[in-house]
Design a protein around this motif. Structure first.
Motif, mmCIF file in Angstrom:
data_model
loop_
_atom_site.group_PDB
_atom_site.id
_atom_site.type_symbol
_atom_site.label_atom_id
_atom_site.label_comp_id
_atom_site.label_asym_id
_atom_site.label_seq_id
_atom_site.Cartn_x
_atom_site.Cartn_y
_atom_site.Cartn_z
ATOM 1 N N THR A 127 0.842 -1.202 0.000
ATOM 2 C CA THR A 127 0.000 0.000 0.000
ATOM 3 C C THR A 127 0.874 1.247 0.000
ATOM 4 O OG1 THR A 127 -1.645 -1.213 1.304
ATOM 5 C CG2 THR A 127 -1.889 1.174 1.191
ATOM 6 N N PRO A 128 0.566 2.246 -0.834
ATOM 7 C CA PRO A 128 1.360 3.480 -0.852
ATOM 8 C C PRO A 128 1.318 4.199 0.490
ATOM 9 C CG PRO A 128 -0.109 3.369 -2.750
ATOM 10 C CD PRO A 128 -0.509 2.258 -1.834
ATOM 11 N N VAL A 129 2.432 4.825 0.854
ATOM 12 C CA VAL A 129 2.550 5.542 2.128
ATOM 13 C C VAL A 129 3.102 6.935 1.872
ATOM 14 C CG1 VAL A 129 3.734 5.651 4.356
ATOM 15 C CG2 VAL A 129 2.858 3.457 3.521
ATOM 16 N N VAL A 130 2.402 7.936 2.411
ATOM 17 C CA VAL A 130 2.914 9.302 2.498
ATOM 18 C C VAL A 130 3.159 9.572 3.980
ATOM 19 C CG1 VAL A 130 2.387 11.746 2.196
ATOM 20 C CG2 VAL A 130 1.725 10.100 0.433
ATOM 21 N N ALA A 131 4.389 9.913 4.339
ATOM 22 C CA ALA A 131 4.733 10.195 5.738
ATOM 23 C C ALA A 131 5.052 11.675 5.888
ATOM 24 C CB ALA A 131 5.931 9.352 6.167
ATOM 25 N N VAL A 132 4.521 12.282 6.953
ATOM 26 C CA VAL A 132 4.716 13.712 7.184
ATOM 27 C C VAL A 132 5.532 13.907 8.453
ATOM 28 C CG1 VAL A 132 3.608 15.962 7.373
ATOM 29 C CG2 VAL A 132 2.430 14.101 6.187
ATOM 30 N N SER A 133 6.619 14.650 8.343
ATOM 31 C CA SER A 133 7.406 15.010 9.521
ATOM 32 C C SER A 133 6.959 16.390 9.994
ATOM 33 C CB SER A 133 8.895 15.021 9.203
ATOM 34 O OG SER A 133 9.633 15.461 10.335
ATOM 35 N N HIS A 134 6.016 16.403 10.929
ATOM 36 C CA HIS A 134 5.586 17.671 11.529
ATOM 37 C C HIS A 134 6.634 18.180 12.507
ATOM 38 C CE1 HIS A 134 1.501 17.489 9.886
ATOM 39 N NE2 HIS A 134 1.576 16.197 10.108
ATOM 40 N N SER A 135 7.328 17.270 13.138
ATOM 41 C CA SER A 135 8.421 17.549 14.057
ATOM 42 C C SER A 135 9.046 16.207 14.395
ATOM 43 C CB SER A 135 7.922 18.242 15.336
ATOM 44 O OG SER A 135 7.065 17.374 16.067
ATOM 45 N N CYS A 136 10.182 16.219 15.067
ATOM 46 C CA CYS A 136 10.767 14.959 15.521
ATOM 47 C C CYS A 136 11.765 15.252 16.622
ATOM 48 C CB CYS A 136 11.413 14.189 14.370
ATOM 49 S SG CYS A 136 12.989 14.874 13.819
ATOM 50 N N VAL A 137 12.100 14.232 17.388
ATOM 51 C CA VAL A 137 12.987 14.454 18.531
ATOM 52 C C VAL A 137 14.394 14.846 18.087
ATOM 53 C CG1 VAL A 137 11.686 13.011 20.137
ATOM 54 C CG2 VAL A 137 13.433 11.955 18.688
ATOM 55 N N ALA A 138 14.850 14.333 16.940
ATOM 56 C CA ALA A 138 16.211 14.651 16.495
ATOM 57 C C ALA A 138 16.344 16.133 16.159
ATOM 58 C CB ALA A 138 16.580 13.797 15.291
#
Length: 383
Positions: A127-138
């Motif tokens: 299944t296609p995946v779009v991932a959004v980085s709104h923020s991250c710990v790094a």
């Protein structure tokens, strides 16, 4: 469209606009921060384009109001699995791929829109995946602490990298955050910038002589302590809305500003619309939805002098050193002492805010969905 916005959307045209659109998607959400507002506004806009949304929630339970909002727009499923930044151990996230896979099959999902990249780690390739980085710990540690992650947190960086690599397309809400991701994780080949948006109409209410700010003040990156210190020097009342107690025991005590506590989105907007000046002192802000919502009301913006705010609001806001309470207070007082300048800055902010419309965001995301589905089909046919 300005050169700034055109540059941010530069990758959209590369995929073209042809190709299939998903009919039904999963969109992951949480009830803690700005992801909720992003998801609800975007999903409502996507519904008008014929895309149905199944919201899948993780972490602390949503309020009754949030549940009603989500079920008005789509359907909602909630799971006890934690958000990655709230997990004590990586093993607590092991069941997330199975949960998402089972829901995808049961609901005939065409695409996953995951608002935590780590949720894409380990998800099957069908299944296609779009991932959004709104923020991250790094990127948070880089901006707030000026350091890499502590040893006990490094698994989160590794899991995010796996999510970036699994996703067909990765979205960042600003070019500044995209650059931070590249610095912290190395090159992400499928990374595209799509600015966030607000569905609130541009309107100008009668302004009152007070300063407004809203954030999760328990988050050190929101820099609430510096704003509270500045409030003692600011000649107008300073109203701070938002939680001061975090889910992991974080706490901020507000001594000088008028703390209104955690308000519903509608109540916060109503209060914000009356304020002549809206402040965001954040030292870490991948986009900054509050500044956009404030600009739409015609408020004059006083913002931390950080890359994201310069990228989005240069020429339409006043900037101040976020590490210096006196500098922040001086910037606010300069406007409080000059009604004409305050009104002009509010006008500029309102004009700039029109660039970040929900329609522009929807159309960009639909193109990204087409691109992700084409890429997924190409990978499957190559196997």
């Amino acid at each position: 469209m300005s050169d700034r916005a055109g540059s941010a959307l530069r990758s959209i045209s590369l995929g073209g606009t042809q190709g299939p659109l998903p009919r039904r998607i999963i969109m992951s959400v949480d009830a803690v921060g700005g992801v909720w507002r992003y998801a609800m506004d975007l999903a409502e806009a996507l519904r008008g384009a014929g895309v149905e949304t199944l919201f899948v929630g993780f972490g602390p339970e949503p309020s009754a109001h949030q549940r009603r909002e989500a079920t008005h727009i789509g359907t909602l499923e909630w799971f006890a699995a934690p958000l990655d930044w709230m997990a004590g151990d990586e093993s607590e996230l092991d069941r997330v791929p199975d949960l998402l896979t089972e829901l995808s099959l049961r609901h005939s999902i065409d695409l996953l829109h995951l608002n935590l990249p780590s949720q894409a780690a380990g998800f099957p390739a069908q299944t296609p995946v779009v991932a959004v980085s709104h923020s991250c710990v790094a990127t948070w540690f880089e901006a707030v602490r000026g350091s890499d992650l502590p040893r006990d947190w490094r698994w989160q960086k590794r899991r995010n990298r796996l999510g970036f690599d699994r996703a067909d397309v990765v979205l960042a809400p600003s070019a500044s955050h995209a650059a931070a991701l590249d610095r912290c994780y190395g090159r992400i080949d499928n990374l595209v910038v799509v600015h966030n948006a607000s569905r609130n109409p541009c309107s100008v209410a009668v302004k009152e002589n007070f300063v407004f700010a809203a954030a999760r003040w328990w988050d050190e990156g929101k820099n609430g302590a510096v704003l509270d210190q500045a409030a003692a020097r600011i000649r107008w009342p300073v109203v701070m809305a938002g939680a001061c107690d975090g889910p992991n025991g974080e706490r901020l005590v507000i001594k000088h500003a008028d703390h209104q506590g955690e308000l519903s989105h509608d109540r916060a907007l109503a209060l914000m619309s009356r304020a002549a000046i809206v402040v965001s002192p954040s030292v870490y802000e991948p986009f900054g939805l509050v500044s956009l919502e404030a600009a739409r009301t015609g408020a004059a913006l006083v913002l931390a002098d950080i890359d994201t705010y310069r990228e989005l609001w240069e020429g339409a806001a006043l900037f101040a050193d976020p590490g210096d309470p006196a500098a922040l207070a001086d910037a606010v007082n300069a406007l409080a002492n000059d009604a004409r300048r305050t009104a002009e800055l509010g006008r500029r902010a309102r004009l700039r805010s029109a660039e970040f419309s929900i329609e522009a965001q929807r159309d960009a995301v639909l193109d990204i969905y087409r691109r992700a589905m084409r890429r997924s089909l190409q990978l499957m046919s190559a196997e």
